[in-house]
Design an enzyme around this catalytic site. Structure first.
Site, mmCIF file in Angstrom:
data_model
loop_
_atom_site.group_PDB
_atom_site.id
_atom_site.type_symbol
_atom_site.label_atom_id
_atom_site.label_comp_id
_atom_site.label_asym_id
_atom_site.label_seq_id
_atom_site.Cartn_x
_atom_site.Cartn_y
_atom_site.Cartn_z
ATOM 1 N N SER A 66 0.848 -1.197 0.000
ATOM 2 C CA SER A 66 0.000 0.000 0.000
ATOM 3 C C SER A 66 0.877 1.237 0.000
ATOM 4 C CB SER A 66 -0.885 0.026 1.244
ATOM 5 O OG SER A 66 -1.374 1.345 1.426
ATOM 6 N N HIS A 92 -1.282 -1.257 -4.215
ATOM 7 C CA HIS A 92 -2.532 -0.979 -3.498
ATOM 8 C C HIS A 92 -2.623 0.534 -3.294
ATOM 9 C CE1 HIS A 92 -5.954 -2.020 -0.923
ATOM 10 N NE2 HIS A 92 -5.531 -1.076 -0.094
ATOM 11 N N ASP A 116 -4.827 3.592 -1.848
ATOM 12 C CA ASP A 116 -5.870 3.928 -0.868
ATOM 13 C C ASP A 116 -6.434 5.328 -1.100
ATOM 14 O OD1 ASP A 116 -6.030 1.623 0.920
ATOM 15 O OD2 ASP A 116 -3.947 2.092 1.418
ATOM 16 N N MET A 160 -9.017 8.099 0.179
ATOM 17 C CA MET A 160 -9.790 8.518 1.360
ATOM 18 C C MET A 160 -10.307 9.934 1.152
ATOM 19 S SD MET A 160 -7.393 7.092 4.403
ATOM 20 C CE MET A 160 -6.537 5.517 4.298
ATOM 21 N N HIS A 166 -8.506 1.029 -3.756
ATOM 22 C CA HIS A 166 -9.380 0.787 -2.601
ATOM 23 C C HIS A 166 -10.075 2.108 -2.278
ATOM 24 C CE1 HIS A 166 -9.461 -0.133 2.047
ATOM 25 N NE2 HIS A 166 -10.670 0.003 1.543
ATOM 26 N N MET A 208 -12.251 4.431 -0.248
ATOM 27 C CA MET A 208 -12.873 4.710 1.054
ATOM 28 C C MET A 208 -13.525 6.072 0.891
ATOM 29 S SD MET A 208 -9.705 3.262 3.319
ATOM 30 C CE MET A 208 -8.602 3.347 1.919
ATOM 31 N N MET A 250 -11.186 -5.948 5.744
ATOM 32 C CA MET A 250 -10.360 -5.021 6.522
ATOM 33 C C MET A 250 -9.996 -5.700 7.845
ATOM 34 S SD MET A 250 -9.992 -2.364 4.665
ATOM 35 C CE MET A 250 -8.945 -1.539 5.868
ATOM 36 N N ASP A 284 -6.440 -6.480 4.407
ATOM 37 C CA ASP A 284 -5.824 -5.147 4.432
ATOM 38 C C ASP A 284 -5.784 -4.602 5.853
ATOM 39 O OD1 ASP A 284 -4.947 -2.585 3.897
ATOM 40 O OD2 ASP A 284 -6.690 -1.984 2.709
HETATM 41 C C1 DX5 Z 1 -6.163 1.541 5.790
HETATM 42 C C2 DX5 Z 1 -5.708 1.235 4.371
HETATM 43 C C3 DX5 Z 1 -4.591 0.265 4.278
HETATM 44 C C4 DX5 Z 1 -3.321 0.709 4.931
HETATM 45 C C5 DX5 Z 1 -2.640 -0.495 5.436
HETATM 46 O O1 DX5 Z 1 -7.363 2.235 5.756
HETATM 47 O O2 DX5 Z 1 -6.788 0.700 3.635
HETATM 48 O O3 DX5 Z 1 -4.356 -0.126 2.928
HETATM 49 O O4 DX5 Z 1 -2.458 1.408 4.094
HETATM 50 O O5 DX5 Z 1 -1.523 -0.087 6.132
HETATM 51 P P1 DX5 Z 1 -0.732 -1.026 7.119
HETATM 52 O O6 DX5 Z 1 -0.233 -2.191 6.295
HETATM 53 O O7 DX5 Z 1 0.342 -0.138 7.608
HETATM 54 O O8 DX5 Z 1 -1.691 -1.485 8.184
HETATM 55 ZN ZN ZN Z 2 -6.415 -0.235 1.623
#
Ligand code: DX5
Ligand code: ZN
Length: 227
Positions: free
Chosen positions: A7, A32, A34, A36, A65, A67, A136, A178
């Protein structure tokens, strides 16, 4: 087959092109990505422009991903920006079936993301539309959190549903996890049924002395395949 998906949430955003090239060189199967929105989750990250910017730097797939809430308007933008896989949280879409369809219509693999408290039953009536299920193992919003142990039972339950589906003639569905995946817990996560592993802080927090991430990626791979 095990897929590793670092990620980039934990990468150096000032050097993102270099960072994604380094994880590809270290054997990553996916990037990956993310997304947000400070609405569905209390944090704000990156969007389609950044996806488009990193696309030419790697050949591996980009695993977006989402969010975000609402979801649908971003799907064509990410597909155009070079996403290969798009997953979203069912709570964030009014019409989950339609959103899944929209993702595939734009040529991407589609998936649902289950928060720690979200019931797996939400996948029951859309199994045919899923290419991937993402569990998750932390609450979404931040990297570097601790793996929630009850995810292991949930992974076993999700694996059972997927196996029942494919044995009844259904399409293959990847099972991704994840949050809090590390060198020392990846073996039990794979044993519980995950085939696609996201790792952010574990990868980007452990650079090789000369740069790159070959050592940590090799450790993750070795522990993931030793069952
Ligand atoms: C959290 C993200 C993850 C995050 C994971 O909301 O969706 O992808 O980056 O990070 P680690 O591996 O550090 O838990
Ligand atoms: Zn993620």
């Amino acid at each position: 087959m095990i897929r590793l998906a670092p990620s980039i949430l934990s990468a150096d955003f000032a050097r993102l092109g270099e960072e994604v090239r380094a994880i590809e060189a270290a054997g990553a199967d996916l990037v990956h990505f993310d997304v947000m929105d400070n609405h569905y989750v209390p944090n704000l990250t990156i969007g389609p422009l950044v996806c488009e910017a990193i696309r030419p730097h790697v050949k591996i797939g980009i695993d977006v991903h989402l969010m975000v809430e609402p979801v649908d308007a971003l799907i064509p933008l990410f597909a155009k920006a070079g996403a290969n896989l798009i997953t979203f949280h069912p709570e964030a879409s009014r019409h989950v079936d339609r959103t899944l369809q929209l993702i595939r219509d734009h040529g991407c693999k589609a998936g649902l993301v289950f928060n720690p408290a979200t019931a797996l039953a939400l996948m029951d009536h859309v199994m045919d539309r899923l290419d991937i299920v993402l569990l998750m193992s932390v609450n979404p919003g931040f990297g570097g959190q601790k793996f929630i142990p009850s995810t292991l039972d949930k992974l076993r339950a999700a694996r059972q549903r997927i196996t029942a589906h494919t044995e009844a003639g259904g399409q293959p569905i990847w099972l991704e996890v994840d949050g809090g995946v590390k060198v020392d817990n990846i073996a039990q996560i794979v044993a519980a049924g995950a085939d696609t592993l996201v790792a952010g802080s574990a990868v980007f927090g452990a650079p090789d002395e000369g740069g790159g991430y070959r050592t940590v990626m090799q450790q993750l791979r070795t522990n993931a395949v030793q069952r």
